[in-house]
Design a protein around this motif. Structure first.
Motif, PDB file in Angstrom:
ATOM      1  N   TYR A 140     -14.881  -3.506 -14.740  1.00  0.00           N
ATOM      2  CA  TYR A 140     -15.122  -3.904 -13.354  1.00  0.00           C
ATOM      3  C   TYR A 140     -15.578  -2.702 -12.543  1.00  0.00           C
ATOM      4  O   TYR A 140     -15.134  -1.571 -12.772  1.00  0.00           O
ATOM      5  N   LEU A 141     -16.464  -2.971 -11.619  1.00  0.00           N
ATOM      6  CA  LEU A 141     -16.908  -1.945 -10.676  1.00  0.00           C
ATOM      7  C   LEU A 141     -16.678  -2.489  -9.279  1.00  0.00           C
ATOM      8  O   LEU A 141     -17.314  -3.464  -8.860  1.00  0.00           O
ATOM      9  N   ASN A 142     -15.741  -1.886  -8.565  1.00  0.00           N
ATOM     10  CA  ASN A 142     -15.380  -2.318  -7.213  1.00  0.00           C
ATOM     11  C   ASN A 142     -15.919  -1.308  -6.208  1.00  0.00           C
ATOM     12  O   ASN A 142     -15.690  -0.105  -6.346  1.00  0.00           O
ATOM     13  N   ILE A 143     -16.631  -1.804  -5.193  1.00  0.00           N
ATOM     14  CA  ILE A 143     -17.300  -0.935  -4.234  1.00  0.00           C
ATOM     15  C   ILE A 143     -16.954  -1.384  -2.823  1.00  0.00           C
ATOM     16  O   ILE A 143     -17.053  -2.580  -2.497  1.00  0.00           O
ATOM     17  N   SER A 144     -16.551  -0.453  -1.988  1.00  0.00           N
ATOM     18  CA  SER A 144     -16.190  -0.784  -0.606  1.00  0.00           C
ATOM     19  C   SER A 144     -17.436  -1.008   0.229  1.00  0.00           C
ATOM     20  O   SER A 144     -18.555  -0.630  -0.161  1.00  0.00           O
ATOM     21  N   ALA A 145     -17.251  -1.592   1.407  1.00  0.00           N
ATOM     22  CA  ALA A 145     -18.377  -1.896   2.283  1.00  0.00           C
ATOM     23  C   ALA A 145     -19.089  -0.649   2.778  1.00  0.00           C
ATOM     24  O   ALA A 145     -20.246  -0.717   3.192  1.00  0.00           O
ATOM     25  N   ASP A 146     -18.412   0.505   2.721  1.00  0.00           N
ATOM     26  CA  ASP A 146     -19.076   1.744   3.117  1.00  0.00           C
ATOM     27  C   ASP A 146     -19.694   2.467   1.925  1.00  0.00           C
ATOM     28  O   ASP A 146     -20.098   3.628   2.018  1.00  0.00           O
ATOM     29  N   GLY A 147     -19.781   1.774   0.794  1.00  0.00           N
ATOM     30  CA  GLY A 147     -20.506   2.300  -0.358  1.00  0.00           C
ATOM     31  C   GLY A 147     -19.729   3.236  -1.253  1.00  0.00           C
ATOM     32  O   GLY A 147     -20.326   3.966  -2.038  1.00  0.00           O
ATOM     33  N   GLU A 148     -18.397   3.219  -1.194  1.00  0.00           N
ATOM     34  CA  GLU A 148     -17.578   4.089  -2.028  1.00  0.00           C
ATOM     35  C   GLU A 148     -16.956   3.299  -3.185  1.00  0.00           C
ATOM     36  O   GLU A 148     -16.558   2.153  -3.024  1.00  0.00           O
ATOM     37  N   LYS A 149     -16.877   3.935  -4.332  1.00  0.00           N
ATOM     38  CA  LYS A 149     -16.243   3.301  -5.482  1.00  0.00           C
ATOM     39  C   LYS A 149     -14.740   3.188  -5.250  1.00  0.00           C
ATOM     40  O   LYS A 149     -14.088   4.143  -4.824  1.00  0.00           O
ATOM     41  N   ILE A 150     -14.192   2.016  -5.499  1.00  0.00           N
ATOM     42  CA  ILE A 150     -12.757   1.772  -5.310  1.00  0.00           C
ATOM     43  C   ILE A 150     -12.051   1.957  -6.648  1.00  0.00           C
ATOM     44  O   ILE A 150     -12.339   1.246  -7.613  1.00  0.00           O
ATOM     45  N   GLU A 151     -11.112   2.888  -6.710  1.00  0.00           N
ATOM     46  CA  GLU A 151     -10.416   3.168  -7.965  1.00  0.00           C
ATOM     47  C   GLU A 151      -8.920   2.913  -7.881  1.00  0.00           C
ATOM     48  O   GLU A 151      -8.228   2.978  -8.902  1.00  0.00           O
ATOM     49  N   ASP A 152      -8.416   2.646  -6.688  1.00  0.00           N
ATOM     50  CA  ASP A 152      -6.981   2.449  -6.511  1.00  0.00           C
ATOM     51  C   ASP A 152      -6.671   1.040  -6.028  1.00  0.00           C
ATOM     52  O   ASP A 152      -7.362   0.502  -5.162  1.00  0.00           O
ATOM     53  N   LEU A 153      -5.610   0.475  -6.567  1.00  0.00           N
ATOM     54  CA  LEU A 153      -5.174  -0.859  -6.154  1.00  0.00           C
ATOM     55  C   LEU A 153      -4.711  -0.883  -4.704  1.00  0.00           C
ATOM     56  O   LEU A 153      -4.665  -1.954  -4.087  1.00  0.00           O
ATOM     57  N   ASP A 154      -4.377   0.277  -4.145  1.00  0.00           N
ATOM     58  CA  ASP A 154      -3.931   0.340  -2.757  1.00  0.00           C
ATOM     59  C   ASP A 154      -4.993  -0.217  -1.797  1.00  0.00           C
ATOM     60  O   ASP A 154      -4.658  -0.622  -0.682  1.00  0.00           O
ATOM     61  N   PHE A 155      -6.239  -0.201  -2.225  1.00  0.00           N
ATOM     62  CA  PHE A 155      -7.299  -0.759  -1.381  1.00  0.00           C
ATOM     63  C   PHE A 155      -7.104  -2.262  -1.201  1.00  0.00           C
ATOM     64  O   PHE A 155      -7.464  -2.819  -0.155  1.00  0.00           O
ATOM     65  N   PHE A 156      -6.528  -2.924  -2.190  1.00  0.00           N
ATOM     66  CA  PHE A 156      -6.422  -4.382  -2.186  1.00  0.00           C
ATOM     67  C   PHE A 156      -5.039  -4.899  -1.796  1.00  0.00           C
ATOM     68  O   PHE A 156      -4.926  -6.005  -1.270  1.00  0.00           O
ATOM     69  N   VAL A 157      -3.999  -4.131  -2.079  1.00  0.00           N
ATOM     70  CA  VAL A 157      -2.640  -4.619  -1.817  1.00  0.00           C
ATOM     71  C   VAL A 157      -1.838  -3.559  -1.083  1.00  0.00           C
ATOM     72  O   VAL A 157      -2.139  -2.362  -1.151  1.00  0.00           O
ATOM     73  N   ASN A 158      -0.809  -4.003  -0.371  1.00  0.00           N
ATOM     74  CA  ASN A 158       0.019  -3.066   0.390  1.00  0.00           C
ATOM     75  C   ASN A 158       1.213  -2.540  -0.395  1.00  0.00           C
ATOM     76  O   ASN A 158       1.965  -1.700   0.104  1.00  0.00           O
ATOM     77  N   SER A 159       1.403  -3.017  -1.630  1.00  0.00           N
ATOM     78  CA  SER A 159       2.478  -2.498  -2.474  1.00  0.00           C
ATOM     79  C   SER A 159       2.111  -2.704  -3.940  1.00  0.00           C
ATOM     80  O   SER A 159       2.127  -3.830  -4.433  1.00  0.00           O
ATOM     81  N   THR A 160       1.789  -1.617  -4.641  1.00  0.00           N
ATOM     82  CA  THR A 160       1.437  -1.754  -6.051  1.00  0.00           C
ATOM     83  C   THR A 160       2.668  -2.065  -6.909  1.00  0.00           C
ATOM     84  O   THR A 160       2.546  -2.709  -7.949  1.00  0.00           O
ATOM     85  N   SER A 161       3.836  -1.611  -6.478  1.00  0.00           N
ATOM     86  CA  SER A 161       5.046  -1.912  -7.247  1.00  0.00           C
ATOM     87  C   SER A 161       5.369  -3.400  -7.188  1.00  0.00           C
ATOM     88  O   SER A 161       5.746  -4.010  -8.198  1.00  0.00           O
ATOM     89  N   LYS A 162       5.196  -4.008  -6.010  1.00  0.00           N
ATOM     90  CA  LYS A 162       5.418  -5.455  -5.903  1.00  0.00           C
ATOM     91  C   LYS A 162       4.364  -6.225  -6.689  1.00  0.00           C
ATOM     92  O   LYS A 162       4.652  -7.253  -7.295  1.00  0.00           O
TER      93      LYS A 162
END
Length: 270
Positions: free
Chosen positions: A167-189
Motif C-alpha cells: 500500500y502507498l498512502n499519501i496525505s493531501a499535502d503530498g507526503e507519504k504516510i508511514e504511521d498509523l497515527d495519521f488514521f487513528v488516535n490510538s494505535t494500541s486500541k
C-alpha cells in the motif's frame, strides 16, 4: 488507449473560492467559516510493457505495469505521481542486483530483461521466462489522503511464481504516510481491536494461543503488519506469505471495518 476516471474527494474550500477552478489560489479562513464541497480528481490509467528482444510469446521475459497518472496542474497530483513512480522503481530495483536507485522505470525494465538474458546464457535448460507485473489500484480517498493498492506478481526462477500486495498512502499535502497515527488516535486500541477481528476471522478463542493455530507471531503476541492501507471497507493490514504462517498458507489480509472504528478513526466515516 487511456481511460479517464474520476475520484470524488471531499475537500475544504475556503472563502468565496470557485469550487472546480484549480487555477485559483486558496486562502485560509477560520474553521467555522469553511464549507465542504466535492472536488473531482481526474486520473488516467497508463500501461508500460517491456518484453525481451527476439522472443516468441511463450518464452518472452516481460515487465508489465498498469498504474494511474493523476491530472497535471495540481500540486498534490504531482506529488502522488512522483511518489508512485518512486514506489514502482523501488519494487523493480528489488529484482536487479545492479540497480543503484537512480534509474528510470524504463531503464530498470531493460536491466531486468538483461538479467534474464544472462540467466538464460548460464542456464540454457531453463525454459520458463521471467516476469514482473504490477497493478496499481486506487483504494480509499477523502479530503486528507489517498490510499493506493499495488498488486505484485513475479517469477524469477524457482518452483512457483510469487505474489504480494503493498500500500502507498499519501496525505493531501503530498507526503507519504508511514504511521498509523495519521488514521487513528490510538494505535494500541487499534491493535486490540485488530486482534479481536483476527481471532474472530480465524475462529480462535480469546484465551487460545495463536501458535496453537499455526500462526507465527513473535513471542506469540499478535502484532499489526507494517503494510497497511485504507479500503472502502476499513483499515486493511496485509501479511505476506510466511510472515505469520507457513508459506503454504499464503498471505493473510485483515480488514478492520469502519463500523468497528468509531471513536478511533480520525477522518470522516464513509
Amino acid at each position: 488507449m487511456l481511460k479517464t476516471r474520476s475520484i470524488s474527494l471531499v475537500a475544504m474550500l475556503l472563502g468565496s473560492l470557485v469550487a472546480c477552478d484549480t487555477t485559483k489560489k486558496q486562502t485560509e479562513t477560520p474553521a467555522e467559516a469553511t464549507e465542504y464541497q466535492p472536488i473531482s480528481y481526474d486520473y488516467e490509467m497508463q500501461s508500460l510493457e517491456k518484453t525481451s528482444e527476439n522472443c516468441v510469446p511463450e518464452t518472452c521475459s516481460e515487465v508489465t505495469i498498469n498504474y494511474p497518472v493523476f491530472a497535471a496542474g495540481h500540486d498534490t497530483h504531482a506529488a502522488i505521481n512522483s511518489l508512485l513512480t518512486q514506489e514502482i522503481n523501488s519494487t523493480l530495483s528489488d529484482y536487479i542486483l545492479e540497480a543503484e536507485g537512480t534509474e528510470s522505470t524504463d531503464e530498470l525494465s531493460k536491466m531486468f530483461m538483461a538479467s534474464y538474458q544472462d540467466f538464460k546464457e548460464n542456464f540454457p535448460e531453463s525454459i520458463t521466462p521471467w516476469y514482473i507485473r504490477l497493478e496499481v489500484e486506487v483504494g480509499k480517498t477523502d479530503r486528507n489522503f489517498i490510499s493506493l493498492v499495488i498488486n505484485h506478481s513475479s517469477y524469477t526462477g524457482g518452483a512457483q511464481p510469487n505474489s504480494s500486495i503493498s500500500y502507498l498512502n499519501i496525505s493531501a499535502d503530498g507526503e507519504k504516510i508511514e504511521d498509523l497515527d495519521f488514521f487513528v488516535n490510538s494505535t494500541s486500541k487499534l491493535q486490540d481491536l485488530a486482534e479481536k477481528e483476527f481471532r474472530k476471522a480465524n475462529g480462535i478463542a480469546p484465551d487460545e494461543q495463536l501458535s496453537d493455530r499455526g500462526f507465527l507471531f513473535d513471542n506469540d503476541q499478535f502484532s499489526l503488519s507494517e503494510d497497511f492501507g485504507v479500503s472502502q471497507s476499513g483499515i486493511v493490514f496485509y501479511y505476506n506469505p510466511d510472515e505469520i504462517s507457513s508459506d503454504a498458507e499464503g498471505p493473510t489480509l485483515l480488514t478492520i471495518p469502519f463500523k468497528e472504528l468509531a471513536g478511533l478513526y480520525k477522518h470522516k466515516m464513509p
